[in-house]
Design a protein around this motif. Sequence first.
Motif, PDB file in Angstrom:
ATOM      1  N   ALA A 172       0.830  -1.205   0.000  1.00  0.00           N
ATOM      2  CA  ALA A 172       0.000   0.000   0.000  1.00  0.00           C
ATOM      3  C   ALA A 172       0.864   1.254   0.000  1.00  0.00           C
ATOM      4  O   ALA A 172       0.590   2.221  -0.721  1.00  0.00           O
ATOM      5  CB  ALA A 172      -0.923  -0.018   1.221  1.00  0.00           C
ATOM      6  N   ILE A 173       1.936   1.220   0.795  1.00  0.00           N
ATOM      7  CA  ILE A 173       2.829   2.388   0.850  1.00  0.00           C
ATOM      8  C   ILE A 173       3.483   2.618  -0.508  1.00  0.00           C
ATOM      9  O   ILE A 173       3.582   3.756  -0.989  1.00  0.00           O
ATOM     10  CB  ILE A 173       3.881   2.205   1.970  1.00  0.00           C
ATOM     11  CG1 ILE A 173       3.186   2.327   3.330  1.00  0.00           C
ATOM     12  CG2 ILE A 173       5.004   3.236   1.849  1.00  0.00           C
ATOM     13  CD1 ILE A 173       4.057   2.052   4.521  1.00  0.00           C
ATOM     14  N   ALA A 174       3.912   1.509  -1.161  1.00  0.00           N
ATOM     15  CA  ALA A 174       4.526   1.642  -2.482  1.00  0.00           C
ATOM     16  C   ALA A 174       3.546   2.296  -3.461  1.00  0.00           C
ATOM     17  O   ALA A 174       3.922   3.174  -4.244  1.00  0.00           O
ATOM     18  CB  ALA A 174       4.951   0.268  -2.994  1.00  0.00           C
ATOM     19  N   ILE A 175       2.283   1.890  -3.389  1.00  0.00           N
ATOM     20  CA  ILE A 175       1.292   2.444  -4.321  1.00  0.00           C
ATOM     21  C   ILE A 175       1.043   3.925  -4.025  1.00  0.00           C
ATOM     22  O   ILE A 175       1.006   4.767  -4.931  1.00  0.00           O
ATOM     23  CB  ILE A 175      -0.027   1.632  -4.250  1.00  0.00           C
ATOM     24  CG1 ILE A 175       0.215   0.203  -4.781  1.00  0.00           C
ATOM     25  CG2 ILE A 175      -1.136   2.313  -5.065  1.00  0.00           C
ATOM     26  CD1 ILE A 175      -0.906  -0.770  -4.519  1.00  0.00           C
ATOM     27  N   VAL A 176       0.929   4.264  -2.731  1.00  0.00           N
ATOM     28  CA  VAL A 176       0.710   5.664  -2.341  1.00  0.00           C
ATOM     29  C   VAL A 176       1.885   6.539  -2.782  1.00  0.00           C
ATOM     30  O   VAL A 176       1.713   7.694  -3.190  1.00  0.00           O
ATOM     31  CB  VAL A 176       0.497   5.768  -0.811  1.00  0.00           C
ATOM     32  CG1 VAL A 176       0.672   7.199  -0.336  1.00  0.00           C
ATOM     33  CG2 VAL A 176      -0.885   5.272  -0.452  1.00  0.00           C
ATOM     34  N   PHE A 203      -4.644   4.815   3.992  1.00  0.00           N
ATOM     35  CA  PHE A 203      -5.891   5.173   3.294  1.00  0.00           C
ATOM     36  C   PHE A 203      -6.267   6.608   3.603  1.00  0.00           C
ATOM     37  O   PHE A 203      -6.644   7.399   2.735  1.00  0.00           O
ATOM     38  CB  PHE A 203      -7.027   4.251   3.721  1.00  0.00           C
ATOM     39  CG  PHE A 203      -7.034   2.933   2.988  1.00  0.00           C
ATOM     40  CD1 PHE A 203      -7.080   2.905   1.601  1.00  0.00           C
ATOM     41  CD2 PHE A 203      -7.003   1.734   3.673  1.00  0.00           C
ATOM     42  CE1 PHE A 203      -7.100   1.691   0.908  1.00  0.00           C
ATOM     43  CE2 PHE A 203      -7.004   0.531   2.997  1.00  0.00           C
ATOM     44  CZ  PHE A 203      -7.052   0.503   1.616  1.00  0.00           C
ATOM     45  N   ASN A 204      -6.133   6.941   4.904  1.00  0.00           N
ATOM     46  CA  ASN A 204      -6.481   8.269   5.394  1.00  0.00           C
ATOM     47  C   ASN A 204      -5.679   9.361   4.668  1.00  0.00           C
ATOM     48  O   ASN A 204      -6.208  10.399   4.258  1.00  0.00           O
ATOM     49  CB  ASN A 204      -6.196   8.295   6.904  1.00  0.00           C
ATOM     50  CG  ASN A 204      -6.816   9.494   7.602  1.00  0.00           C
ATOM     51  OD1 ASN A 204      -6.844   9.556   8.803  1.00  0.00           O
ATOM     52  ND2 ASN A 204      -7.341  10.445   6.848  1.00  0.00           N
ATOM     53  N   LEU A 205      -4.378   9.084   4.473  1.00  0.00           N
ATOM     54  CA  LEU A 205      -3.492  10.082   3.881  1.00  0.00           C
ATOM     55  C   LEU A 205      -3.364   9.922   2.364  1.00  0.00           C
ATOM     56  O   LEU A 205      -2.611  10.645   1.729  1.00  0.00           O
ATOM     57  CB  LEU A 205      -2.102   9.984   4.518  1.00  0.00           C
ATOM     58  CG  LEU A 205      -2.047  10.211   6.036  1.00  0.00           C
ATOM     59  CD1 LEU A 205      -0.629  10.013   6.554  1.00  0.00           C
ATOM     60  CD2 LEU A 205      -2.553  11.617   6.390  1.00  0.00           C
ATOM     61  N   SER A 206      -4.079   8.959   1.809  1.00  0.00           N
ATOM     62  CA  SER A 206      -3.971   8.676   0.387  1.00  0.00           C
ATOM     63  C   SER A 206      -4.311   9.919  -0.439  1.00  0.00           C
ATOM     64  O   SER A 206      -5.320  10.581  -0.206  1.00  0.00           O
ATOM     65  CB  SER A 206      -4.932   7.529   0.043  1.00  0.00           C
ATOM     66  OG  SER A 206      -5.152   7.492  -1.343  1.00  0.00           O
ATOM     67  N   ALA A 240      -8.330   3.317  -4.632  1.00  0.00           N
ATOM     68  CA  ALA A 240      -8.929   2.214  -5.380  1.00  0.00           C
ATOM     69  C   ALA A 240      -7.853   1.231  -5.829  1.00  0.00           C
ATOM     70  O   ALA A 240      -8.053   0.010  -5.807  1.00  0.00           O
ATOM     71  CB  ALA A 240      -9.682   2.753  -6.584  1.00  0.00           C
ATOM     72  N   GLU A 241      -6.695   1.800  -6.182  1.00  0.00           N
ATOM     73  CA  GLU A 241      -5.601   0.938  -6.636  1.00  0.00           C
ATOM     74  C   GLU A 241      -5.127   0.025  -5.497  1.00  0.00           C
ATOM     75  O   GLU A 241      -4.895  -1.170  -5.689  1.00  0.00           O
ATOM     76  CB  GLU A 241      -4.442   1.822  -7.125  1.00  0.00           C
ATOM     77  CG  GLU A 241      -3.524   1.123  -8.102  1.00  0.00           C
ATOM     78  CD  GLU A 241      -2.351   2.019  -8.512  1.00  0.00           C
ATOM     79  OE1 GLU A 241      -1.292   1.464  -8.835  1.00  0.00           O
ATOM     80  OE2 GLU A 241      -2.500   3.265  -8.473  1.00  0.00           O
ATOM     81  N   ILE A 242      -5.004   0.607  -4.296  1.00  0.00           N
ATOM     82  CA  ILE A 242      -4.592  -0.199  -3.135  1.00  0.00           C
ATOM     83  C   ILE A 242      -5.643  -1.281  -2.868  1.00  0.00           C
ATOM     84  O   ILE A 242      -5.314  -2.451  -2.673  1.00  0.00           O
ATOM     85  CB  ILE A 242      -4.441   0.676  -1.868  1.00  0.00           C
ATOM     86  CG1 ILE A 242      -3.333   1.716  -2.063  1.00  0.00           C
ATOM     87  CG2 ILE A 242      -4.124  -0.191  -0.651  1.00  0.00           C
ATOM     88  CD1 ILE A 242      -3.230   2.726  -0.938  1.00  0.00           C
ATOM     89  N   MET A 276      -7.244  -7.012  -2.798  1.00  0.00           N
ATOM     90  CA  MET A 276      -8.232  -8.060  -3.021  1.00  0.00           C
ATOM     91  C   MET A 276      -7.629  -9.328  -3.610  1.00  0.00           C
ATOM     92  O   MET A 276      -8.292 -10.352  -3.678  1.00  0.00           O
ATOM     93  CB  MET A 276      -9.373  -7.547  -3.896  1.00  0.00           C
ATOM     94  CG  MET A 276     -10.340  -6.665  -3.106  1.00  0.00           C
ATOM     95  SD  MET A 276     -11.801  -6.269  -4.039  1.00  0.00           S
ATOM     96  CE  MET A 276     -11.239  -4.938  -5.041  1.00  0.00           C
ATOM     97  N   GLY A 277      -6.375  -9.251  -4.017  1.00  0.00           N
ATOM     98  CA  GLY A 277      -5.682 -10.448  -4.440  1.00  0.00           C
ATOM     99  C   GLY A 277      -5.982 -10.881  -5.859  1.00  0.00           C
ATOM    100  O   GLY A 277      -7.137 -10.946  -6.262  1.00  0.00           O
TER     101      GLY A 277
END
Lengths: 259, 326
Positions: free
Chosen positions: B96-100, B157-160, B167-169, B174-175
């Motif tokens: 998630a961090i990588a995506i953000v 998510f909060n800081l996204s 949505a990407e995260i 969801m795998g």
Amino acid sequence: MIETQNLSVRLAHTEAVRDVSLRFEPGRFYGLVGPNGSGKTTLLRALAGLVAPSAGEVQIDDRALSSLSLSGRAARIGYLPQTRSISWDLTVREIVQLGAQRFRDAEARADAALNEVGLSAVAHRRVFSLSGGQTARVLLARLLATACPILLLDEPLTALDPAWQRQGLGVLKAAAARGHVVIASLHDLGLAAAFCDSVYVMHDGRVAGFGTPEQVFTPPLLAEVFHLNGGFRASDDGPALHLAAHPVSSLTSLSDHYS
Amino acid sequence: MKIWIILALSAALLLVLLMGMGEVALSPADYAEALRAPGSLAGDILWQIRLPRNLCALLVGAMLGVAGAVAQGYFRNPLAEPGLMGVSGGAGLGAAIAIVLGLGLMPGAVEGFALLFAGGVSLIILAFVSRFPDRQALILLGVGLSSLTGALMALVFNLSPSPVTTAEILGWMMGSVENRSWTDAAMAAGGLLLAALMLWRVGPGLRLLTLGEDTARSQGVDLRQLAALSVVAISVLAGLAVAVSGVIGFVGLAAPHLVRGLGVRDPYRLIAPSGLAGGVMVLLADGAVRLLPTSTDIRLGVLTSLIGAPLFALLAWKSAKEWVQG
């Protein structure tokens, strides 16, 4: 031979075993008796190397237990814990084979041990389908299958019916006769008196008495340690331990008893 | 027939069948061309898209199945699963961090971050287990770490920066094994190999744990070593599985139960068949994802959870009944 010198074991903030020096010889069946909380389990766990002493040490054939490797200990000491939890529904034979897994002929040894506890007929059954008493016998067979020279048993008679309590003690006596050191904590003083060669009485973490059952189970010791009236009396089969149905209820009745 | 042979054959059969399923319909002539000329368009579809995807499904399922079997064996609990230790949560957080950070399109970045964070959580667990090799304490630590990674995930998510990123995260969480490369498959295979090396010698220990820790220790089992090997293997597998495919729920929980249902109860002998069963389950689910006639693709992790959650409830129900009667 297994012995302790000035052994103390501290659990959390209480000293469960205090300054205990004991000696157990091969070929003898030792009973470890004492009220709840007297330190029997902790002493057995210390003898098995499962809990570290806070003072003193355990020696096996003049070697410190702490100097032995895990496999060295496992080859010398077999231990049957009080709790009988089994996590997975293996077959009876698989459970007993676990005891013999250091040997090549584990299966043959497991079958011999199952025969000794009278469970050959259920060797193929799943262990969860057995009664509590049968399960206790399976676990006893697992211990016998270890073939360790020293066998430690924590309340092996729990869940056994009266006939099998006697049979089980007979199996242990036979193991002692084959040259094992057998040490079992027991609650039934009558059975301990009838089957054990020697008895250690634990009280508040200390040894309150040691000797043959006849030497140990004296009326004063029974009253002081177990709050029971009783002692050895002559019977048709020789001297036997008799215990009154009612416990000594208080110190007053104790003093009444001896006054 | 031996259970593992049945499972291996099922996995192989599914692997072949799924080679025939994809967005582009291929004719027999296309397959022939793909076999003759791997560099052709049909060859690309088969060898660069479908095979890595199917292999990833198989290998991720195997990782989850193995990790689940080891977790249940080590924790002596049929409800244990690979995510219990918090490593999956850590891997999810890393991704998630990588995506953000906007690295979603950089090849290997999401996987790398997932692995990095899974590794971090694993190190915490390893440091803990080397001091306290106690399974109850480990479960508590796992609950704590899972909560922490969950909270940090909420913070991400909060800081996204934008709903698109969120949505990407979510999509990644969801795998899925769509668009996976040979690198992903190699990573999964490497993880399995590493775990196999670690688990090679845990057999006697896991078996003896069946009778409790005191019995195991009295028969010479080094509980500290057993805990370290089991927990590290679970961590490597769970972390890598999330890095390769996102979160795929319930396979790790259900695969060992499936194999137990087929008659294998020995906690060590359960491990390899459980891996095969996990592979079969994820291959089946990935096949179903491709077959389901929905306008938006159902994600793989969603499907496994949808099937797995009722199964989990059933297991809990059965266990509760045993405990109450116990």
